[in-house]
Design an enzyme around this catalytic site. Structure first.
Site: not given
Ligand code: 3HC
Ligand code: NAI
Length: 735
Positions: A93, A132
């Site tokens: 998400a 998500g």
């Molecule tokens: N939403 C919005 N922005 C996100 C994002 C997300 N889910 N995941 C990453 N970003 C952004 C980061 O803030 C960063 O932004 P910036 O360049 O402006 O600083 C950019 O994307 C790149 O992120 P990383 O530096 O972390 O990139 P990596 O390549 O090192 O890692 C990743 C990629 C493994 C996808 C890592 O970003 C990550 O772990 N993201 C979070 C994943 C997560 O927690 N997802 C669950 C979200 S909650 C959800 O899905 C609810 C659902 O169940 C309804």
């Protein structure tokens, strides 16, 4: 024109088989395509393209539903393949949408729509399929993972639960025990483990160069068409059919979670949701999940954890990382093989780099090598490393007692005794032997790095790399930027942090930089609270109940009271004679009670116990000190203790930002979450202060100042923000 009509019109106008679904608006030429579709014979390839990680923002959600509706409506389409563009499938998400008004379609509806598709839908996963993102894949009917795939449900790390059907589909697909483990740990798993768990159907065979997730997905879809496979809905999967086993897994997870995740809100909600998966229909289970998800979304813990997520990424973007290219680092020299030198060596070796260690003499060098070796031997004993892996790592370690061995290294980290004269002598040697352009770093905790830099001929190459103990474990790396350092050296330090998997924070030069400087102030507050009437045991408990893993006196016992004692003696001459000085720690140190390593400190550690027990003799010493200082003890509630402790921390944090030692409040937050045990779910001290209200923090400080006006001086930044009605968050995006 509605968004949907617009997309339909766009489709009708396209003569070839590729369509891009764009943001509404007629001028589409510059609008980003979030989802594109391309027909490959009778398969519709749907590519989600929302850089940087294909987060499922509202535009993606809308366009994804559109794509599925197109596939359903088109008789020529027999199957659908979902893939992500770039390095990931879907990063989850869009975290930036949390806390804002919801926009339809909601992600659970998108997953349901995918699952309801009348044609088989294949998710072909490379890179991240997280949160998500994995839930979308579970909405699909079939899943194939490439070798790069990283699957997980990390919502718990953001204070959430999987809220797009994840708590209902995952246990139905892989069983409650495995699903709970994934959701409660938030860990990422690779393709092979996902296949073993049944989360994906297959791992793509090694693909020829140039082939990708699309090729793997298309190949799978063709097979499914040929086999006449029908959609296979995860909501109907049967892994929960054995009720007793499932209930036992849920009960075990509940018991374990209640014990382990003290103070955290979302983990038990995850367990509740899985109980719902067992007890309720799929639809009712989804409704329960939604209700619990919204409770989590609304919790301050979610706000704190999301703040921490963005803050640590923001902290890594120091101005120098934009202004300059890092120098290349292929080898590292480390001076000193003691506690820190050895830990840093392990961190560097673990990153795949060779290390040259310098020590004073052969005996010390052998000790340094043994300190490094011991870490890997420990891993082998725990079954977490094989002997040949250790041998391969140690082959990259070399040692010498002669500085000339450093002539070719790209970067040196000095970790010798905390003494300016010793450090300057070391840097003089480095100046003599290191090649031009080598980065020269010091791990000093407190010393003036400008003074170290000024003592050699190349101050532009000198920087602080302040690791935390144990350096191979602790995530924080303060990158301390002296006045004369070149921007590309700072950029190199941030690049190194990435390689070492450290969380980097930029700090300016001052006594203690960000972390130790602020620690000194709230440490003094804790001492004063103790002398004024609270026992160290009550203070530790109050701080633990706030969410810290340990209280300050437990930390002191663990680190060793001798270190602080030596520092206090060193500083005695320059201490402000007007400032309050609590002598209790000195009374313990004089008795040789240095903490765990001596069997007693603030606590007793009989028979090398790791957890201490309160010591009546310490309480007697404290009483005697109170009498000596003429203090009649008063009682503190736990809340009183936390208010003082946090007010001292926040106030000095504000000073550190005011004096530009930290670029922004978020840098202080990252420092304390990653280096000092501040509870991550509270976001960090500055974020926490915003949630309390800065005017309340200031009022507390002004109240405490009545007792000790010298110590409790409100930070000019705090005064200014309160006067403007602003908060720390308002300063986080200004630099
Ligand atoms: N939403 C919005 N922005 C996100 C994002 C997300 N889910 N995941 C990453 N970003 C952004 C980061 O803030 C960063 O932004 P910036 O360049 O402006 O600083 C950019 O994307 C790149 O992120 P990383 O530096 O972390 O990139 P990596 O390549 O090192 O890692 C990743 C990629 C493994 C996808 C890592 O970003 C990550 O772990 N993201 C979070 C994943 C997560 O927690 N997802 C669950 C979200 S909650 C959800 O899905 C609810 C659902 O169940 C309804
Ligand atoms: P330590 O006493 O464990 O190790 C210092 C090592 O340096 C010893 O092995 C000693 O033989 C070696 N050494 C001394 N002079 C030398 C010289 N001229 N040439 C080569 N080797 C020399 O000390 P520790 O704890 O590792 O601290 C090192 C530095 O790291 C200090 O500046 C300290 O302030 C800093 N630091 C310490 C932390 C901690 O928790 N211990 C945390 C962060 C920084």
């Amino acid at each position: 024109m509605s968004y949907r009509c617009f997309c339909r019109k766009l489709q009708n106008n396209v003569s070839h088989s590729e369509t891009s679904y764009k943001e509404t608006g007629l001028n589409t030429s510059a609008a980003p395509a979030f989802v594109s579709t391309r027909r490959h014979d009778d398969i519709l390839l749907v590519t989600i393209d929302n850089p940087p990680v294909n987060a499922l923002g509202v535009d993606v959600r809308r366009a994804l539903v559109e794509a599925i509706e197109t596939a359903d409506a088109d008789p020529k389409v027999l199957a659908v393949v979902l893939v992500g563009a770039g390095r990931n499938f879907l990063g989850g998400a869009d975290i930036r949408e949390f806390g804002k008004p919801p926009l339809a379609p909601a992600l659970p509806d998108v997953c349901n729509r995918i699952e309801a598709c009348s044609k088989p839908v294949v998710a072909s996963i490379h890179g991240a399929a997280l949160g998500g993102g994995l839930e979308v894949a579970l909405g699909a009917h079939y899943r194939v993972a490439l070798g790069t795939a990283k699957l997980g449900l990390p919502e718990v790390l953001l204070g959430l639960l999987p809220g797009a059907g994840g708590t209902q589909r995952t246990p139905r697909l892989i069983g409650a025990a495995a699903a709970l483990e994934l959701m409660l740990s938030g860990r990422h798993i690779g393709a092979a483990e996902a296949a073993k768990l049944g989360l994906v159907d297959r791992v793509a065979e090694r693909l020829a160069d140039g082939e990708d997730a699309a090729a793997a997905g298309l190949a799978y879809a063709r097979e499914l068409i040929q086999a006449g496979a029908a959609p296979r809905r995860t909501s109907q999967a049967a892994a929960l059919s054995d009720r007793d086993t499932t209930q036992a897994a849920i009960d075990a997870a509940r018991a374990e979670t209640s014990k382990k995740t003290r103070g955290l809100f979302s983990p038990l909600k995850i367990v509740d949701a899985v109980q719902g998966a067992l007890d309720l229909s799929f639809e009712d289970g989804l409704a329960l999940e939604r209700k619990l998800f919204i409770e989590c979304l609304d919790s301050p813990q979610r706000a704190g954890l999301v703040h921490a997520f963005f803050a640590e990424r923001e902290a890594a973007k120091a101005p120098e990382t934009r202004a300059a290219q890092p120098r290349s680092i292929g080898s590292v020299g480390i001076i000193g093989g003691g506690t820190m030198g050895a830990g840093i060596a392990v961190a560097v070796l673990d990153a795949g780099l060779p290390v040259v260690m310098i020590e004073r003499d052969e005996e010390a060098l052998a000790r340094g090598r043994a300190n490094v070796d011991k870490v890997y031997t420990g891993l082998i004993a725990k079954g977490r490393m094989k002997l040949d892996a250790k041998d391969a790592i140690m082959a990259r370690w070399s040692g010498s007692t002669a500085y000339d061995a450093l002539s070719q290294v790209d970067l040196v980290i000095e970790a010798v005794f905390e003494d300016m004269a010793v450090k300057q002598a070391v840097f003089k040697e480095l100046d003599r032997v290191c090649k031009p352009g080598a980065v020269l770093a010091t791990n000093t905790s407190y010393l003036d790095i400008d003074q170290i830099a000024a003592s050699i001929s190349r101050p532009q190459d000198v920087i602080g790399l302040h690791f935390f103990s144990p350096a191979n474990i602790m995530k924080l790396l303060e990158i301390v930027v002296p006045a004369k350092v070149a921007a590309d050296v700072v950029a190199t330090a941030f690049e190194l942090a990435k390689k070492l998997k450290k969380t980097a924070v930029r700090a300016g030069v001052c006594d203690g930089f960000i972390g130790n400087r602020v620690l000194a102030v709230y440490g003094a507050a804790a001492q004063a609270i103790m002398e004024d009437g609270a026992s160290p045991y009550q203070i530790d408990k109050a701080v633990r109940d706030f969410g810290y893993p340990m209280g300050p006196f437990q930390v002191s016992d663990l680190a060793g009271g001798d270190i602080g004692w030596a520092t206090r003696k060193r500083r005695a001459a320059t201490r402000d004679p007007q400032a309050r000085y609590v002598q209790i720690p000195d009374r313990l140190a004089e008795r040789g009670w240095f903490g765990q390593k001596t069997g007693r400190g603030y606590y007793l550690y009989p028979e090398a116990a790791r957890v201490g027990t309160p010591d009546p003799e310490v309480e007697a010493i404290i009483d005697a000190e109170r009498q000596r200082a003429g203090i009649s003890p008063k009682s503190f509630t736990d809340e009183d203790i936390v208010r003082r402790y946090l007010a001292a921390m926040v106030n000095e944090g504000a000073n550190v930002v005011h004096q530009k030692i930290a670029l922004r409040p978020l840098d202080v937050d990252v420092t304390f979450v990653h280096g000092y045990g501040f509870p991550r779910y509270r976001g960090g001290p500055m974020h926490y202060a915003d949630t309390v209200g800065l005017e309340k923090i200031l009022a507390d400080i002004q109240e405490f100042a009545k007792e000790d006006p010298l110590f409790w001086q409100p930070s000019p930044l705090l005064l200014e923000l309160v006067a403007r009605g602003a908060n720390f968050a308002s300063l986080n995006h200004t630099k």
